[in-house]
Design a protein around this motif. Structure first.
Motif, PDB file in Angstrom:
ATOM      1  N   ASN A 163      39.685   1.984  35.759  1.00  0.00           N
ATOM      2  CA  ASN A 163      41.116   1.826  35.480  1.00  0.00           C
ATOM      3  C   ASN A 163      41.437   2.104  34.019  1.00  0.00           C
ATOM      4  OD1 ASN A 163      41.662   1.183  38.113  1.00  0.00           O
ATOM      5  ND2 ASN A 163      41.659  -1.026  37.789  1.00  0.00           N
ATOM      6  N   VAL A 164      40.581   1.628  33.112  1.00  0.00           N
ATOM      7  CA  VAL A 164      40.802   1.892  31.689  1.00  0.00           C
ATOM      8  C   VAL A 164      40.703   3.384  31.421  1.00  0.00           C
ATOM      9  CG1 VAL A 164      39.810   1.572  29.382  1.00  0.00           C
ATOM     10  CG2 VAL A 164      40.091  -0.386  30.896  1.00  0.00           C
ATOM     11  N   LEU A 165      39.683   4.023  31.975  1.00  0.00           N
ATOM     12  CA  LEU A 165      39.544   5.466  31.787  1.00  0.00           C
ATOM     13  C   LEU A 165      40.737   6.222  32.347  1.00  0.00           C
ATOM     14  CD1 LEU A 165      35.750   6.011  32.496  1.00  0.00           C
ATOM     15  CD2 LEU A 165      36.946   6.237  30.316  1.00  0.00           C
ATOM     16  N   ALA A 166      41.222   5.818  33.493  1.00  0.00           N
ATOM     17  CA  ALA A 166      42.382   6.481  34.101  1.00  0.00           C
ATOM     18  C   ALA A 166      43.621   6.319  33.231  1.00  0.00           C
ATOM     19  CB  ALA A 166      42.633   5.923  35.500  1.00  0.00           C
ATOM     20  N   ASP A 167      43.753   5.172  32.565  1.00  0.00           N
ATOM     21  CA  ASP A 167      44.919   4.939  31.709  1.00  0.00           C
ATOM     22  C   ASP A 167      44.915   5.809  30.456  1.00  0.00           C
ATOM     23  OD1 ASP A 167      45.955   3.065  33.416  1.00  0.00           O
ATOM     24  OD2 ASP A 167      45.226   1.329  32.277  1.00  0.00           O
ATOM     25  N   PHE A 168      43.734   6.155  29.958  1.00  0.00           N
ATOM     26  CA  PHE A 168      43.658   6.850  28.674  1.00  0.00           C
ATOM     27  C   PHE A 168      43.203   8.301  28.775  1.00  0.00           C
ATOM     28  CE2 PHE A 168      43.380   2.356  27.531  1.00  0.00           C
ATOM     29  CZ  PHE A 168      44.405   2.298  26.615  1.00  0.00           C
ATOM     30  N   THR A 169      42.987   8.805  29.996  1.00  0.00           N
ATOM     31  CA  THR A 169      42.588  10.204  30.137  1.00  0.00           C
ATOM     32  C   THR A 169      43.550  10.951  31.047  1.00  0.00           C
ATOM     33  OG1 THR A 169      41.090   9.653  31.957  1.00  0.00           O
ATOM     34  CG2 THR A 169      40.123   9.769  29.761  1.00  0.00           C
ATOM     35  N   ARG A 170      43.614  12.272  30.821  1.00  0.00           N
ATOM     36  CA  ARG A 170      44.421  13.142  31.672  1.00  0.00           C
ATOM     37  C   ARG A 170      43.595  13.546  32.882  1.00  0.00           C
ATOM     38  NH1 ARG A 170      45.606  15.631  26.328  1.00  0.00           N
ATOM     39  NH2 ARG A 170      47.649  14.850  25.742  1.00  0.00           N
ATOM     40  N   PRO A 171      44.221  14.123  33.903  1.00  0.00           N
ATOM     41  CA  PRO A 171      43.465  14.561  35.093  1.00  0.00           C
ATOM     42  C   PRO A 171      42.336  15.546  34.773  1.00  0.00           C
ATOM     43  CG  PRO A 171      45.804  14.552  35.577  1.00  0.00           C
ATOM     44  CD  PRO A 171      45.668  14.262  34.115  1.00  0.00           C
ATOM     45  N   ASP A 172      42.519  16.330  33.681  1.00  0.00           N
ATOM     46  CA  ASP A 172      41.471  17.293  33.316  1.00  0.00           C
ATOM     47  C   ASP A 172      40.322  16.638  32.550  1.00  0.00           C
ATOM     48  OD1 ASP A 172      42.610  16.809  30.837  1.00  0.00           O
ATOM     49  OD2 ASP A 172      43.148  18.897  30.442  1.00  0.00           O
ATOM     50  N   LYS A 187      44.147  11.176  26.517  1.00  0.00           N
ATOM     51  CA  LYS A 187      45.602  11.125  26.298  1.00  0.00           C
ATOM     52  C   LYS A 187      45.897  10.473  24.958  1.00  0.00           C
ATOM     53  CE  LYS A 187      46.724   9.387  30.612  1.00  0.00           C
ATOM     54  NZ  LYS A 187      47.545   8.628  31.527  1.00  0.00           N
ATOM     55  N   THR A 188      45.290   9.322  24.759  1.00  0.00           N
ATOM     56  CA  THR A 188      45.530   8.535  23.557  1.00  0.00           C
ATOM     57  C   THR A 188      44.314   7.663  23.308  1.00  0.00           C
ATOM     58  OG1 THR A 188      46.998   6.933  22.505  1.00  0.00           O
ATOM     59  CG2 THR A 188      46.695   6.695  24.852  1.00  0.00           C
ATOM     60  N   ILE A 189      44.167   7.250  22.071  1.00  0.00           N
ATOM     61  CA  ILE A 189      43.078   6.339  21.721  1.00  0.00           C
ATOM     62  C   ILE A 189      43.600   4.919  21.903  1.00  0.00           C
ATOM     63  CG2 ILE A 189      41.590   5.516  19.864  1.00  0.00           C
ATOM     64  CD1 ILE A 189      41.717   8.337  18.690  1.00  0.00           C
ATOM     65  N   PRO A 190      42.885   4.071  22.623  1.00  0.00           N
ATOM     66  CA  PRO A 190      43.334   2.683  22.784  1.00  0.00           C
ATOM     67  C   PRO A 190      43.521   2.017  21.420  1.00  0.00           C
ATOM     68  CG  PRO A 190      41.522   3.168  24.261  1.00  0.00           C
ATOM     69  CD  PRO A 190      41.656   4.338  23.366  1.00  0.00           C
ATOM     70  N   ALA A 191      44.559   1.237  21.282  1.00  0.00           N
ATOM     71  CA  ALA A 191      44.920   0.625  19.999  1.00  0.00           C
ATOM     72  C   ALA A 191      43.777  -0.182  19.406  1.00  0.00           C
ATOM     73  CB  ALA A 191      46.152  -0.258  20.174  1.00  0.00           C
ATOM     74  N   HIS A 192      43.071  -0.926  20.216  1.00  0.00           N
ATOM     75  CA  HIS A 192      42.006  -1.766  19.660  1.00  0.00           C
ATOM     76  C   HIS A 192      40.780  -0.952  19.249  1.00  0.00           C
ATOM     77  CE1 HIS A 192      41.018  -1.534  23.940  1.00  0.00           C
ATOM     78  NE2 HIS A 192      39.769  -1.757  23.593  1.00  0.00           N
ATOM     79  N   TRP A 193      40.725   0.330  19.614  1.00  0.00           N
ATOM     80  CA  TRP A 193      39.624   1.195  19.199  1.00  0.00           C
ATOM     81  C   TRP A 193      39.952   1.950  17.921  1.00  0.00           C
ATOM     82  CZ3 TRP A 193      37.975   4.172  24.218  1.00  0.00           C
ATOM     83  CH2 TRP A 193      37.407   3.283  25.112  1.00  0.00           C
ATOM     84  N   ARG A 194      41.218   2.061  17.593  1.00  0.00           N
ATOM     85  CA  ARG A 194      41.629   2.920  16.477  1.00  0.00           C
ATOM     86  C   ARG A 194      40.939   2.542  15.177  1.00  0.00           C
ATOM     87  NH1 ARG A 194      47.767   2.860  18.394  1.00  0.00           N
ATOM     88  NH2 ARG A 194      47.500   4.341  20.090  1.00  0.00           N
TER      89      ARG A 194
END
Length: 154
Positions: free
Chosen positions: A106-115, A119-126
């Motif tokens: 679910n986390v990967l799906a939230d932050f990656t595109r279908p390809d 998409k974006t870097i999670p805020a707590h990882w920045r």
């Protein structure tokens, strides 16, 4: 799976405060329906219903004594069930069909595109990934020796 259903039935039978009180009373000594009804301030028909539910899962046994039926707690069945419920194997089997990796997916799906691109870097990882407004003294963020600013990352 059948054992799991038996445990569910056992928990359902014990999921009523009146039935728990009946089990507690029967743990002390055998009682008739009328005695239990008087002690619990319930109708005899209600107590009979509760005893039937407890009997279905094997916790209560009945014996005829003159004109009434005496109920007693099957302590051996209760102990065996308790031992089985809290055994490591039984607890593990109860969770065997749970997908433990669903959160990661679910986390990967939230932050990656279908390809598969990010998409974006999670805020707590920045801050921990070098993606901050302050350049790191160790390594540049791109190949040219320059650092990305916070606005370029966001």
């Amino acid at each position: 799976m059948t054992e799991n259903l038996e445990l569910v039935a056992m928990f359902k039978a014990l999921a009523d405060s009146s039935r728990l009180k009946i089990v507690g009373l029967l743990a002390q000594q055998p009682y008739s329906v009328e005695q239990l009804a008087a002690l619990l301030n319930l109708k005899p028909s209600t107590v009979s219903h509760h005893l039937a539910r407890l009997s279905e899962v094997g916790l209560v046994s009945a014996r005829a004594e003159s004109y009434c039926t005496i109920y007693s707690l099957d302590k051996t069945a209760l102990e065996e069930t308790t031992r089985r419920i809290f055994s490591r194997e039984e607890m593990s089997e109860g969770a065997a069909d749970i997908d433990l990796d669903v959160g990661d997916r679910n986390v990967l799906a939230d932050f990656t595109r279908p390809d598969g691109n990010l998409k974006t870097i999670p805020a707590h990882w920045r801050s921990s990934c070098g993606a901050s407004s302050k350049p790191s003294s160790r390594e540049p963020a791109n190949g040219d020796g320059e650092f990305y600013s916070s606005s370029q990352i966001h």
